[in-house]
Design a protein around this motif. Structure first.
Motif, PDB file in Angstrom:
ATOM      1  N   THR A 236       1.807   9.561  -3.838  1.00 54.88           N
ATOM      2  CA  THR A 236       1.762  10.726  -2.950  1.00 54.88           C
ATOM      3  C   THR A 236       3.145  11.534  -2.735  1.00 54.88           C
ATOM      4  OG1 THR A 236       2.545   9.358  -1.121  1.00 54.88           O
ATOM      5  CG2 THR A 236       0.058   9.378  -1.596  1.00 54.88           C
ATOM      6  N   ASP A 237       3.906  11.673  -3.796  1.00 58.44           N
ATOM      7  CA  ASP A 237       5.005  12.508  -3.638  1.00 58.44           C
ATOM      8  C   ASP A 237       5.976  12.110  -2.466  1.00 58.44           C
ATOM      9  OD1 ASP A 237       6.650  14.436  -4.761  1.00 58.44           O
ATOM     10  OD2 ASP A 237       5.629  15.995  -3.617  1.00 58.44           O
ATOM     11  N   TRP A 238       5.904  10.818  -2.315  1.00 58.15           N
ATOM     12  CA  TRP A 238       6.835  10.210  -1.512  1.00 58.15           C
ATOM     13  C   TRP A 238       6.523  10.497   0.002  1.00 58.15           C
ATOM     14  CZ3 TRP A 238      12.348   8.347  -2.339  1.00 58.15           C
ATOM     15  CH2 TRP A 238      12.347   7.746  -3.619  1.00 58.15           C
ATOM     16  N   ARG A 239       5.420  11.059   0.295  1.00 61.60           N
ATOM     17  CA  ARG A 239       4.729  11.365   1.398  1.00 61.60           C
ATOM     18  C   ARG A 239       4.244  10.100   1.979  1.00 61.60           C
ATOM     19  NH1 ARG A 239       2.814  16.034  -0.896  1.00 61.60           N
ATOM     20  NH2 ARG A 239       0.587  14.868  -0.996  1.00 61.60           N
ATOM     21  N   GLY A 240       3.487   9.057   1.581  1.00 68.65           N
ATOM     22  CA  GLY A 240       2.618   8.413   2.011  1.00 68.65           C
ATOM     23  C   GLY A 240       1.226   8.785   2.318  1.00 68.65           C
ATOM     24  N   ALA A 241       0.319   7.933   2.637  1.00 69.33           N
ATOM     25  CA  ALA A 241      -1.011   8.485   2.419  1.00 69.33           C
ATOM     26  C   ALA A 241      -1.597   9.193   3.833  1.00 69.33           C
ATOM     27  CB  ALA A 241      -2.088   7.176   2.464  1.00 69.33           C
ATOM     28  N   ASP A 242      -2.146  10.179   3.948  1.00 64.79           N
ATOM     29  CA  ASP A 242      -2.488  10.944   4.977  1.00 64.79           C
ATOM     30  C   ASP A 242      -3.557  10.118   5.947  1.00 64.79           C
ATOM     31  OD1 ASP A 242      -1.183  13.539   4.131  1.00 64.79           O
ATOM     32  OD2 ASP A 242      -2.799  13.474   2.660  1.00 64.79           O
ATOM     33  N   VAL A 243      -4.469   9.323   5.544  1.00 62.78           N
ATOM     34  CA  VAL A 243      -5.430   8.334   5.990  1.00 62.78           C
ATOM     35  C   VAL A 243      -5.150   6.854   5.560  1.00 62.78           C
ATOM     36  CG1 VAL A 243      -7.680   8.067   6.517  1.00 62.78           C
ATOM     37  CG2 VAL A 243      -6.829  10.399   6.457  1.00 62.78           C
ATOM     38  N   VAL A 244      -5.020   6.205   6.397  1.00 62.97           N
ATOM     39  CA  VAL A 244      -4.809   4.590   5.764  1.00 62.97           C
ATOM     40  C   VAL A 244      -6.038   3.995   6.813  1.00 62.97           C
ATOM     41  CG1 VAL A 244      -3.495   2.737   5.722  1.00 62.97           C
ATOM     42  CG2 VAL A 244      -2.621   4.803   5.488  1.00 62.97           C
ATOM     43  N   ILE A 245      -6.850   3.235   5.841  1.00 62.03           N
ATOM     44  CA  ILE A 245      -7.820   2.337   6.350  1.00 62.03           C
ATOM     45  C   ILE A 245      -7.434   0.990   6.251  1.00 62.03           C
ATOM     46  CG2 ILE A 245     -10.061   1.915   6.377  1.00 62.03           C
ATOM     47  CD1 ILE A 245      -9.692   4.882   6.473  1.00 62.03           C
ATOM     48  N   ASP A 246      -7.507   0.402   7.725  1.00 60.80           N
ATOM     49  CA  ASP A 246      -7.187  -1.000   7.772  1.00 60.80           C
ATOM     50  C   ASP A 246      -8.704  -1.592   7.834  1.00 60.80           C
ATOM     51  OD1 ASP A 246      -6.847  -3.880   8.607  1.00 60.80           O
ATOM     52  OD2 ASP A 246      -5.927  -3.334  10.508  1.00 60.80           O
ATOM     53  N   ALA A 247      -9.179  -2.270   6.493  1.00 60.22           N
ATOM     54  CA  ALA A 247     -10.399  -2.721   6.649  1.00 60.22           C
ATOM     55  C   ALA A 247     -10.466  -4.417   6.540  1.00 60.22           C
ATOM     56  CB  ALA A 247     -11.064  -2.343   5.298  1.00 60.22           C
ATOM     57  N   VAL A 248      -9.428  -4.966   6.989  1.00 54.43           N
ATOM     58  CA  VAL A 248      -9.053  -6.434   6.984  1.00 54.43           C
ATOM     59  C   VAL A 248      -9.340  -6.983   8.320  1.00 54.43           C
ATOM     60  CG1 VAL A 248      -7.626  -8.158   6.463  1.00 54.43           C
ATOM     61  CG2 VAL A 248      -7.694  -6.366   5.058  1.00 54.43           C
ATOM     62  N   CYS A 258       0.608   0.320   8.720  1.00 59.06           N
ATOM     63  CA  CYS A 258       1.919   1.105   9.215  1.00 59.06           C
ATOM     64  C   CYS A 258       2.959   1.740   7.885  1.00 59.06           C
ATOM     65  CB  CYS A 258       2.366   0.361  10.163  1.00 59.06           C
ATOM     66  SG  CYS A 258       1.428   0.066  11.795  1.00 59.06           S
ATOM     67  N   SER A 259       3.007   0.735   7.140  1.00 57.26           N
ATOM     68  CA  SER A 259       4.019   1.059   6.169  1.00 57.26           C
ATOM     69  C   SER A 259       3.540   2.101   5.104  1.00 57.26           C
ATOM     70  CB  SER A 259       4.456  -0.060   5.634  1.00 57.26           C
ATOM     71  OG  SER A 259       3.297  -0.584   4.617  1.00 57.26           O
ATOM     72  N   LEU A 260       2.357   2.232   5.191  1.00 57.41           N
ATOM     73  CA  LEU A 260       1.747   3.347   4.011  1.00 57.41           C
ATOM     74  C   LEU A 260       1.187   4.546   4.613  1.00 57.41           C
ATOM     75  CD1 LEU A 260      -1.191   0.946   2.514  1.00 57.41           C
ATOM     76  CD2 LEU A 260       0.964   0.965   1.764  1.00 57.41           C
ATOM     77  N   VAL A 261       1.235   4.805   5.928  1.00 57.98           N
ATOM     78  CA  VAL A 261       0.953   5.960   6.437  1.00 57.98           C
ATOM     79  C   VAL A 261       1.902   7.232   6.367  1.00 57.98           C
ATOM     80  CG1 VAL A 261       1.493   5.472   8.994  1.00 57.98           C
ATOM     81  CG2 VAL A 261      -0.482   7.012   8.392  1.00 57.98           C
ATOM     82  N   ALA A 262       1.413   8.320   6.110  1.00 58.11           N
ATOM     83  CA  ALA A 262       2.274   9.691   6.066  1.00 58.11           C
ATOM     84  C   ALA A 262       2.725   9.949   7.530  1.00 58.11           C
ATOM     85  CB  ALA A 262       1.661  10.471   5.305  1.00 58.11           C
ATOM     86  N   ASP A 276      -4.674 -11.021  21.771  1.00 60.17           N
ATOM     87  CA  ASP A 276      -4.480 -10.357  22.910  1.00 60.17           C
ATOM     88  C   ASP A 276      -3.234  -9.229  22.861  1.00 60.17           C
ATOM     89  OD1 ASP A 276      -5.972 -12.198  24.429  1.00 60.17           O
ATOM     90  OD2 ASP A 276      -4.446 -13.355  24.863  1.00 60.17           O
ATOM     91  N   SER A 277      -2.483  -9.521  21.731  1.00 63.60           N
ATOM     92  CA  SER A 277      -1.474  -8.607  21.570  1.00 63.60           C
ATOM     93  C   SER A 277      -0.820  -8.726  19.864  1.00 63.60           C
ATOM     94  CB  SER A 277      -0.138  -8.640  22.452  1.00 63.60           C
ATOM     95  OG  SER A 277       0.381  -9.958  22.449  1.00 63.60           O
ATOM     96  N   ILE A 278      -0.473  -7.534  19.627  1.00 63.47           N
ATOM     97  CA  ILE A 278      -0.090  -7.483  18.083  1.00 63.47           C
ATOM     98  C   ILE A 278       1.386  -6.697  18.371  1.00 63.47           C
ATOM     99  CG2 ILE A 278      -0.436  -6.682  15.777  1.00 63.47           C
ATOM    100  CD1 ILE A 278      -3.149  -7.011  16.431  1.00 63.47           C
ATOM    101  N   GLU A 279       2.476  -7.362  17.453  1.00 59.39           N
ATOM    102  CA  GLU A 279       3.734  -6.537  17.404  1.00 59.39           C
ATOM    103  C   GLU A 279       3.624  -5.355  16.265  1.00 59.39           C
ATOM    104  OE1 GLU A 279       8.176  -7.449  16.829  1.00 59.39           O
ATOM    105  OE2 GLU A 279       7.127  -9.156  17.727  1.00 59.39           O
ATOM    106  N   LEU A 280       4.069  -4.193  16.618  1.00 59.29           N
ATOM    107  CA  LEU A 280       3.790  -3.063  15.723  1.00 59.29           C
ATOM    108  C   LEU A 280       5.074  -2.401  15.892  1.00 59.29           C
ATOM    109  CD1 LEU A 280       0.214  -1.677  16.485  1.00 59.29           C
ATOM    110  CD2 LEU A 280       0.780  -2.790  14.554  1.00 59.29           C
ATOM    111  N   PRO A 281       5.346  -1.811  14.749  1.00 60.12           N
ATOM    112  CA  PRO A 281       6.614  -0.658  14.521  1.00 60.12           C
ATOM    113  C   PRO A 281       6.298   0.504  15.296  1.00 60.12           C
ATOM    114  CG  PRO A 281       5.502  -0.402  12.584  1.00 60.12           C
ATOM    115  CD  PRO A 281       4.715  -1.743  13.306  1.00 60.12           C
TER     116      PRO A 281
END
Lengths: 351, 134
Positions: A236-248, A258-262, A276-281
C-alpha cells in the motif's frame, strides 16, 4: 406431540442428533418453516466450546433456507410454499435502535439456536424452525438470475455480515485488508471486490484458506511466514490498509488489525467479542484517527443487496463450502469444523 | 391483580429462588464465580433486591444498599414471577420496554443461562401460593 430430528447441544463439546419436539407457531407474526439446507457457522462454535455458556439441550443453528409450511395470521409477505432465507438475528422492528436502522442493536435481539440468553429461539439445524417477526426476518429466495440455494443460504448470516463489515467502511478505490480467512473473512474479501476496493489482502495462517482467498482475487498474506503489517505496508505504498476487517474475534486479531490500518482508515469488526476488556494501542489509533465499526451485524439491512448481487452473479459464497454432509452426521461435522478441518459445512436435514 | 401481595412475598419467592440458587450444586458455584452485584427494582409491589454474587457466599438482601451495582434491572414483580416460571421471554420484554436494564450487556448475557435450571425450583417455591389462589 409432533417431533423432528435436530442438532442438540447437550453441553460443551457434546453435540447429538436427537428427536425433539417440533416447534409451533405461538405468535401471529411467526412462520413455521421446513428447513431445506442449514450450515454450521463460526458463531456456533462459541457455545460448542463453552465460550458462550448456554443451558443444556439447545437446538443449534442460525443459518438456514427452507420452505414455509405455516404462517401466522399477521404475516403478509410470505405464504405457504414460499422458499425463503432467514436473518440469523431477529429484531423487534419497533424499538429505538430498529427505527434508527440498527436492528443488530435491537433492545430485544434474538438469535436462533443460542438459548435463553438470546431469546429462546430453537435453532435451524433441524427439520423445522419457527421464524418470529417473519415479515422482517425472512426474504423470499429470488427465482431468477444466478445463484443457488447454497449461495442464498449465506445471506442470512456470513454473506451479509462480511458484506456489511466492508460496506459501512469502504470508499471506492480503498485498499482492504481482511484478518482471518474463515467464511466471514472470505465473504468480506469477496464483498470488497464488488464494493470497489482497489486491492484486497487477506491475512491467515491456513494454506487452504489463503488459496481460497487468492482464488477470489485477493493477495494472500501468510502470517506464519511473514509479518502481516510489513506485507500490507509494502502493498500500500507504506500507507497501510484504508479498511481493515477483523473477521476473527480474538484480541490477537484485533491487535493485528490495529497494526495494518492506515492513518485516517477504519477497522471494521464482524468478529464476535465477549471479553470484559481488551488492551489496545489506543494512542496509535487516536493519532491515526482510526474509525472503528463493530457490533452485532445488521443482517436485515443487507439481505436485499446481497441477494441482488448473488442474482447478478457478482457474489457466490457457496464456493467457500468445503463439506456437504447429512445432518445425521452433525456430531462429526462439529468436530471437523472445530478442528479447522473444514472451511464451511452445509448440512442436509433430510438425510 | 398482582401475584405478590407485598414486598415480603417478593422477597420470599423471588429472593427465595436466588437464595436456593446459591445452594444449587451446578448453578451456585457459577453464580458466586460471576462476581456481579445485581440490583433488581421490582414494582407493584415495590421491592429493591440486591443479589451479591461473590465468594464465599452469595447474599440476597432487600432494601437500599451501600454496594455498587454492576447490573440494575427494573420490571414489574409479576414480570419477575413469569420469568422464573419460564413463561416470559426476556428479549421480547426488553424490546417492549417491560424490562429495563443498566450495566454491561456481556455480564447480563452471562447471567441469563444460569437461571434456567432454577425454573423448576421456583415453580416448587410458588406451588403453595398457587394452590392457595386456585
Amino acid at each position: 406431540m409432533a417431533t423432528m430430528k435436530a442438532v442438540v447441544l447437550r453441553k460443551p463439546f457434546e453435540v447429538v442428533v436427537d428427536e425433539v419436539e417440533r416447534p409451533t407457531i405461538t405468535d401471529p407474526a411467526d412462520v413455521l418453516m421446513r428447513v431445506d439446507l442449514t450450515a454450521i457457522c463460526g458463531t456456533d462454535l462459541h457455545p460448542y466450546d463453552g465460550r458462550i455458556e448456554l443451558e443444556e439441550d439447545v437446538v443449534l443453528g442460525h443459518e438456514f433456507v427452507g420452505t414455509v409450511v405455516e404462517v401466522g395470521s399477521a404475516v403478509n409477505l410470505v405464504s405457504e410454499g414460499d422458499r425463503a432465507v432467514a436473518s440469523c438475528v431477529v429484531s423487534c422492528g419497533h424499538c429505538r435502535n430498529c427505527r434508527r436502522e440498527r436492528p443488530g442493536q435491537c433492545a430485544g435481539t434474538r438469535i436462533f439456536g443460542l438459548g435463553l440468553t438470546f431469546g429462546s429461539l430453537s435453532g435451524g439445524q433441524a427439520e423445522y424452525v419457527v421464524v418470529p417477526n417473519a415479515d422482517l426476518t425472512l426474504r423470499k429466495l429470488p427465482t431468477e438470475g444466478a445463484g443457488t440455494d447454497e449461495d442464498k443460504l449465506f445471506v442470512g448470516d456470513i454473506m451479509a455480515t462480511g458484506y456489511e463489515a466492508v460496506r459501512k467502511a469502504i470508499r471506492p478505490g480503498d485498499s482492504v485488508a481482511v484478518v482471518g480467512a474463515g467464511p466471514v473473512g472470505l465473504c468480506a474479501a469477496m464483498s470488497a471486490n464488488v464494493l470497489g476496493a482497489s486491492r484486497v489482502m487477506v491475512v491467515d495462517k491456513v494454506a487452504a484458506r489463503l488459496k481460497e482467498a487468492e482464488a477470489i482475487g485477493a493477495v494472500a498474506i501468510d502470517a506464519s511466514a511473514s509479518d502481516p503489517a510489513s506485507a500490507v505496508q509494502d502493498l500500500t505504498d507504506w500507507r497501510g490498509a484504508d479498511v481493515v476487517i477483523d473477521a476473527v474475534g480474538h484480541p490477537s486479531a484485533l491487535l493485528s488489525a490495529c497494526s495494518l490500518v492506515a492513518s485516517g482508515g477504519a477497522i471494521s469488526i464482524p468478529g464476535v467479542y465477549m471479553e470484559d476488556s481488551i488492551e489496545l494501542p489506543f494512542g496509535d489509533l487516536y493519532l491515526k484517527g482510526v474509525t472503528i465499526h463493530q457490533g452485532v451485524a445488521n443482517i436485515i439491512n443487507y439481505m436485499d443487496e446481497t441477494l441482488a448481487l448473488i442474482a447478478a452473479g457478482k457474489l457466490d459464497p457457496s464456493r467457500f463450502i468445503s463439506h456437504r454432509m447429512p445432518m445425521s452426521e452433525a456430531t462429526e461435522a462439529y468436530r471437523m469444523f472445530f478442528e479447522r478441518e473444514a472451511t464451511k459445512i452445509v448440512l442436509d436435514p433430510t438425510r | 391483580m398482582a401475584f405478590f401481595a407485598d414486598t415480603n412475598e417478593v422477597d420470599k419467592y423471588i429472593g427465595g429462588v436466588f437464595r436456593a440458587a446459591a445452594e444449587h450444586p451446578e448453578s451456585g458455584p457459577k453464580f458466586r464465580a460471576a462476581g456481579i452485584n445485581l440490583r433488581v427494582l421490582y414494582t407493584d409491589p415495590d421491592c429493591e433486591m440486591w443479589i451479591l454474587m461473590r465468594e464465599p457466599a452469595m447474599e440476597v438482601t432487600i432494601g437500599p444498599s451501600d454496594e455498587t451495582a454492576d447490573i440494575t434491572l427494573m420490571m414489574r414483580s409479576d414480570t419477575g414471577d413469569k420469568y422464573w416460571r419460564g413463561e416470559y421471554n426476556l428479549a421480547v420484554g426488553l424490546a417492549k420496554g417491560e424490562v429495563k436494564a443498566k450495566g454491561p450487556v456481556n455480564k447480563i448475557l452471562k447471567l441469563v443461562p444460569l437461571t434456567k435450571p432454577l425454573f423448576p425450583m421456583y415453580r416448587d417455591l410458588v406451588a403453595d401460593k398457587d394452590a392457595a389462589q386456585a
